[in-house]
Design an enzyme around this catalytic site. Sequence first.
Site, short mmCIF file in Angstrom:
data_model
loop_
_atom_site.label_atom_id
_atom_site.label_comp_id
_atom_site.label_asym_id
_atom_site.label_seq_id
_atom_site.Cartn_x
_atom_site.Cartn_y
_atom_site.Cartn_z
N ASP A 128 50.82 34.78 27.61
CA ASP A 128 51.32 35.51 28.78
C ASP A 128 52.40 36.51 28.36
O ASP A 128 52.50 37.60 28.92
CB ASP A 128 51.88 34.54 29.82
CG ASP A 128 50.78 33.81 30.57
OD1 ASP A 128 49.64 34.33 30.61
OD2 ASP A 128 51.05 32.74 31.12
N GLN B 284 65.91 42.54 28.08
CA GLN B 284 67.26 42.21 28.56
C GLN B 284 68.22 43.33 28.18
O GLN B 284 68.28 43.73 27.03
CB GLN B 284 67.70 40.89 27.91
CG GLN B 284 69.15 40.55 28.19
CD GLN B 284 69.46 39.10 27.84
OE1 GLN B 284 68.90 38.19 28.39
NE2 GLN B 284 70.36 38.91 26.90
N HIS C 53 54.15 42.43 27.44
CA HIS C 53 54.36 43.61 26.58
C HIS C 53 53.32 44.69 26.89
O HIS C 53 53.66 45.87 26.98
CB HIS C 53 54.28 43.22 25.09
CG HIS C 53 55.52 42.52 24.60
ND1 HIS C 53 55.75 41.18 24.84
CD2 HIS C 53 56.58 42.96 23.90
CE1 HIS C 53 56.91 40.84 24.30
NE2 HIS C 53 57.44 41.90 23.73
N GLU D 186 59.54 38.72 36.63
CA GLU D 186 60.80 38.56 37.37
C GLU D 186 61.89 39.44 36.79
O GLU D 186 61.75 40.01 35.70
CB GLU D 186 61.29 37.10 37.35
CG GLU D 186 61.97 36.61 36.10
CD GLU D 186 61.06 36.38 34.94
OE1 GLU D 186 61.06 37.23 34.02
OE2 GLU D 186 60.34 35.38 34.91
N ASP E 192 75.46 30.57 37.81
CA ASP E 192 75.01 31.12 36.52
C ASP E 192 74.27 32.44 36.70
O ASP E 192 74.35 33.32 35.86
CB ASP E 192 74.09 30.13 35.81
CG ASP E 192 74.87 29.00 35.16
OD1 ASP E 192 76.11 29.00 35.31
OD2 ASP E 192 74.24 28.14 34.52
P1 NAP Z 1 58.97 33.51 25.69
O1 NAP Z 1 60.17 32.67 25.44
O2 NAP Z 1 58.01 33.67 24.58
O3 NAP Z 1 58.16 33.01 26.99
C1 NAP Z 1 58.56 31.94 27.66
C2 NAP Z 1 57.34 31.18 28.18
O4 NAP Z 1 57.00 31.70 29.46
C3 NAP Z 1 56.08 31.27 27.30
O5 NAP Z 1 55.55 29.98 27.14
C4 NAP Z 1 55.16 32.13 28.14
O6 NAP Z 1 53.79 31.84 27.96
C5 NAP Z 1 55.57 31.73 29.54
N1 NAP Z 1 55.17 32.65 30.60
C6 NAP Z 1 55.30 33.99 30.66
N2 NAP Z 1 54.83 34.47 31.83
C7 NAP Z 1 54.38 33.39 32.52
C8 NAP Z 1 53.80 33.21 33.80
N3 NAP Z 1 53.60 34.25 34.62
N4 NAP Z 1 53.48 31.96 34.21
C9 NAP Z 1 53.70 30.89 33.40
N5 NAP Z 1 54.25 30.99 32.18
C10 NAP Z 1 54.60 32.22 31.74
O7 NAP Z 1 59.49 34.88 26.20
P2 NAP Z 1 58.67 36.22 26.41
O8 NAP Z 1 57.33 36.11 25.77
O9 NAP Z 1 59.60 37.30 26.05
O10 NAP Z 1 58.46 36.17 27.98
C11 NAP Z 1 59.50 36.46 28.88
C12 NAP Z 1 59.33 35.51 30.00
O11 NAP Z 1 59.86 34.25 29.59
C13 NAP Z 1 60.12 35.88 31.21
O12 NAP Z 1 59.39 36.75 32.05
C14 NAP Z 1 60.41 34.54 31.85
O13 NAP Z 1 59.52 34.25 32.91
C15 NAP Z 1 60.15 33.53 30.75
N6 NAP Z 1 61.35 32.71 30.58
C16 NAP Z 1 61.27 31.42 30.93
C17 NAP Z 1 62.38 30.61 30.85
C18 NAP Z 1 62.26 29.17 31.26
O14 NAP Z 1 61.15 28.75 31.62
N7 NAP Z 1 63.34 28.43 31.26
C19 NAP Z 1 63.60 31.12 30.39
C20 NAP Z 1 63.65 32.47 30.04
C21 NAP Z 1 62.52 33.26 30.14
P3 NAP Z 1 52.98 32.19 26.60
O15 NAP Z 1 53.36 31.13 25.64
O16 NAP Z 1 51.55 32.12 27.03
O17 NAP Z 1 53.40 33.57 26.16
#
Ligand code: NAP
Length: 268
Positions: free
Chosen positions: A45, A225, A50, A123, A150
């Site tokens: 995802d 970010q 990207h 988001e 936060d």
């Molecule tokens: P990342 O750390 O690689 O991604 C975080 C996780 O979010 C990965 O497992 C990704 O899935 C999953 N993800 C992304 N979009 C999703 C969706 N619509 N539904 C369910 N899971 C989803 O960071 P990144 O690749 O730069 O992605 C940024 C995203 O990370 C942000 O948009 C935010 O939603 C997410 N994030 C999550 C947390 C948390 O859950 N605590 C904290 C910060 C950011 P894949 O492994 O398939 O890529």
Amino acid sequence: MKFAVQSRNDPQSNEIANRAISYLTDFGLTFDEEKPDIVLSIGGDGTLLHAFHRYTHMLADVAFVGIHTGHLGFYADWKPADLEKLVIAISKDEFRAIEYPLLEVTINYQTSDENFTYLALNESTVKSSEVTLVMDVELNGRRFERFRGDGLCVSTPSGSTAYNKALGGAILHPSLDALQITEMASINNRVFRTVGSSLILPSHHSCVLKPVKAEDFMVTVDHVQLLHKNVKSIQYRVAKEKVRFARFKAFPFWQRVHDSFIDSDLKD
Ligand code: NAP
């Protein structure tokens, strides 16, 4: 038809990307990274995020499809083993495009009349660069609450399964034209009070965050970010633009939620 490919850049994703380019070219499609009709995202995802940001200037003309080289994704729902099937379906132009809502983020500054507008697929979050975040939350031009904590997360329906879910927000079906505001560890006691629950706003409503003292904030838009200085306000609303996904088979959203979070029957 013209296509482009976005890879997560690990060896497996790159190998599948090369095969996809070779198969699609053999089927008479043109590799065109400038103006593709369809973008194949190979990875997870995160890779699709990207790909989305690479083509936000032409969302009405492009459709995305995701192949997952790790676990099943919400945007990346094709298995690498089904690459040939996918290539045949794309070359026969057999897809219908489904549209999901996006979030529009507009940041205004104290120091200039210039503002910046971004589109988010998942988001946008706001955190203070140093201290506790303190911001007034306005809904449709009326003060709703003073938030201390936060941070705040404003998500799209399809992004509701990502960071928003980890914060305890609700999962929204992507056919709903809405945005969701979810708190990150709000301070609640006899002095300070926030609503506590996630708020879901329809497309004709807007939310504006206004700084109380600090003016520098870390703002995320999906994976990007940035530190924004001298912020006057941040406005969120459902964007006019939509993202289009190419669908070749039925894979209902709630089935994806089940397979991702409860129990995958796919053994992927
Ligand atoms: P990342 O750390 O690689 O991604 C975080 C996780 O979010 C990965 O497992 C990704 O899935 C999953 N993800 C992304 N979009 C999703 C969706 N619509 N539904 C369910 N899971 C989803 O960071 P990144 O690749 O730069 O992605 C940024 C995203 O990370 C942000 O948009 C935010 O939603 C997410 N994030 C999550 C947390 C948390 O859950 N605590 C904290 C910060 C950011 P894949 O492994 O398939 O890529």
